[in-house]
Design a protein around this motif. Structure first.
Motif, PDB file in Angstrom:
ATOM      1  N   SER A 134     -12.495  11.214   2.551  1.00 44.18           N
ATOM      2  CA  SER A 134     -13.101  10.125   3.327  1.00 44.18           C
ATOM      3  C   SER A 134     -13.684   9.022   2.429  1.00 44.18           C
ATOM      4  N   ASP A 135     -14.138   9.383   1.222  1.00 44.56           N
ATOM      5  CA  ASP A 135     -14.682   8.334   0.339  1.00 44.56           C
ATOM      6  C   ASP A 135     -13.566   7.470  -0.260  1.00 44.56           C
ATOM      7  N   LYS A 136     -12.319   7.879  -0.045  1.00 45.66           N
ATOM      8  CA  LYS A 136     -11.184   7.082  -0.537  1.00 45.66           C
ATOM      9  C   LYS A 136     -10.374   6.527   0.640  1.00 45.66           C
ATOM     10  N   ARG A 137     -11.008   6.465   1.800  1.00 44.47           N
ATOM     11  CA  ARG A 137     -10.315   6.020   3.009  1.00 44.47           C
ATOM     12  C   ARG A 137      -9.716   4.620   2.797  1.00 44.47           C
ATOM     13  N   THR A 138      -8.513   4.435   3.327  1.00 42.79           N
ATOM     14  CA  THR A 138      -7.880   3.114   3.233  1.00 42.79           C
ATOM     15  C   THR A 138      -7.038   2.852   4.475  1.00 42.79           C
ATOM     16  N   LEU A 139      -6.958   1.567   4.814  1.00 38.36           N
ATOM     17  CA  LEU A 139      -6.028   1.163   5.878  1.00 38.36           C
ATOM     18  C   LEU A 139      -4.883   0.377   5.253  1.00 38.36           C
ATOM     19  N   ALA A 140      -4.937   0.218   3.920  1.00 40.98           N
ATOM     20  CA  ALA A 140      -3.982  -0.671   3.244  1.00 40.98           C
ATOM     21  C   ALA A 140      -2.677   0.013   2.858  1.00 40.98           C
ATOM     22  N   LEU A 141      -2.678   1.320   2.713  1.00 39.34           N
ATOM     23  CA  LEU A 141      -1.468   2.003   2.259  1.00 39.34           C
ATOM     24  C   LEU A 141      -0.674   2.538   3.438  1.00 39.34           C
ATOM     25  N   PHE A 143       1.197   4.711   5.938  1.00 40.50           N
ATOM     26  CA  PHE A 143       1.366   6.133   6.305  1.00 40.50           C
ATOM     27  C   PHE A 143       0.365   7.083   5.653  1.00 40.50           C
ATOM     28  N   ARG A 144      -0.662   6.550   5.001  1.00 38.77           N
ATOM     29  CA  ARG A 144      -1.656   7.418   4.357  1.00 38.77           C
ATOM     30  C   ARG A 144      -3.061   7.076   4.811  1.00 38.77           C
ATOM     31  N   GLY A 145      -3.968   8.061   4.735  1.00 36.92           N
ATOM     32  CA  GLY A 145      -5.339   7.841   5.166  1.00 36.92           C
ATOM     33  C   GLY A 145      -6.298   7.582   4.022  1.00 36.92           C
ATOM     34  N   SER A 146      -5.986   8.101   2.812  1.00 26.01           N
ATOM     35  CA  SER A 146      -6.875   7.882   1.671  1.00 26.01           C
ATOM     36  C   SER A 146      -6.034   7.645   0.419  1.00 26.01           C
ATOM     37  N   THR A 147      -6.639   6.972  -0.553  1.00 30.94           N
ATOM     38  CA  THR A 147      -5.853   6.473  -1.696  1.00 30.94           C
ATOM     39  C   THR A 147      -5.350   7.580  -2.623  1.00 30.94           C
ATOM     40  N   ASN A 148      -5.923   8.771  -2.524  1.00 29.36           N
ATOM     41  CA  ASN A 148      -5.418   9.885  -3.354  1.00 29.36           C
ATOM     42  C   ASN A 148      -4.077  10.400  -2.851  1.00 29.36           C
ATOM     43  N   GLN A 149      -3.749  10.120  -1.602  1.00 27.17           N
ATOM     44  CA  GLN A 149      -2.507  10.658  -1.035  1.00 27.17           C
ATOM     45  C   GLN A 149      -1.312   9.845  -1.532  1.00 27.17           C
TER      46      GLN A 149
END
Ligand code: SF4
Length: 171
Positions: A134-141, A143-149
């Motif tokens: 959740s601390d890496k949440r993104t709407l920019a990528l 099909f992914r929810g967080s930038t580590n994915q």
């Protein structure tokens, strides 16, 4: 007749991979990521059984479906059942995206003691890997929810022996 334990389906989605997709949400997840958007999928005792045949019938009904996504829950907790569905999706000529809380490297490791995990992974085209952070949440990528994915190109990754991310123009 193989039964999958699922939480539900979405017949038409454009947010779970490229093009119009049929999404199967599996039931049961051991990861318990904080802020998970699908907490109803966590309980291994919840959900409903659905046969491969029934899901394939539903997929075939809709001519605009271009691919199928296995989402969570954790599909790799039911590797044999999802592998059977993957076989049928491949026969339909559609691609497969699979979401997992495990990373590609963790799945490869898991596959050393559970070959059915490797079997399922190899049938998928793209793995969206890793827990939701959740601390890496993104709407920019896409099909992914967080930038580590990551969006992992599964076939290329097995060819090279390490995780290869999908090129942006093929996302
Ligand atoms: S792996 Fe996915 S379904 Fe499981 S808890 Fe994390 S975000 Fe939720």
């Amino acid at each position: 007749m193989t039964q999958l334990k699922i939480s539900g389906i979405i017949r038409e989605s454009i947010v779970d991979g490229p093009g119009m997709r049929f999404v199967v949400f599996c039931q049961g997840c051991p990861h318990r990521c904080e802020g998970c958007h699908n907490p109803q999928t966590h309980d291994f005792e919840g959900g409903n059984y659905c046969s491969t045949e029934r899901l394939v019938e539903e997929i075939k009904k809709d001519p605009i479906i271009k691919g199928v996504t296995f989402s969570g829950g954790e599909p790799f907790c039911q590797p044999e059942a999802f592998s059977g569905l993957a076989d049928e999706v491949i026969k339909l000529g559609m691609n497969i995206y699979v979401y997992s809380g495990y990373t590609f490297e963790e799945l490869v490791e898991l596959g050393k003691t559970k070959p059915e995990v490797t079997e399922l992974l190899k049938k998928c085209d793209v793995l969206v890997d890793g827990r939701y952070e959740s601390d890496k949440r993104t709407l920019a990528l896409p099909f992914r929810g967080s930038t580590n994915q990551r969006l992992i190109d599964v076939k290329k990754s097995f060819e090279t022996g390490y995780a290869v991310e999908l090129q942006a123009d093929s996302e």
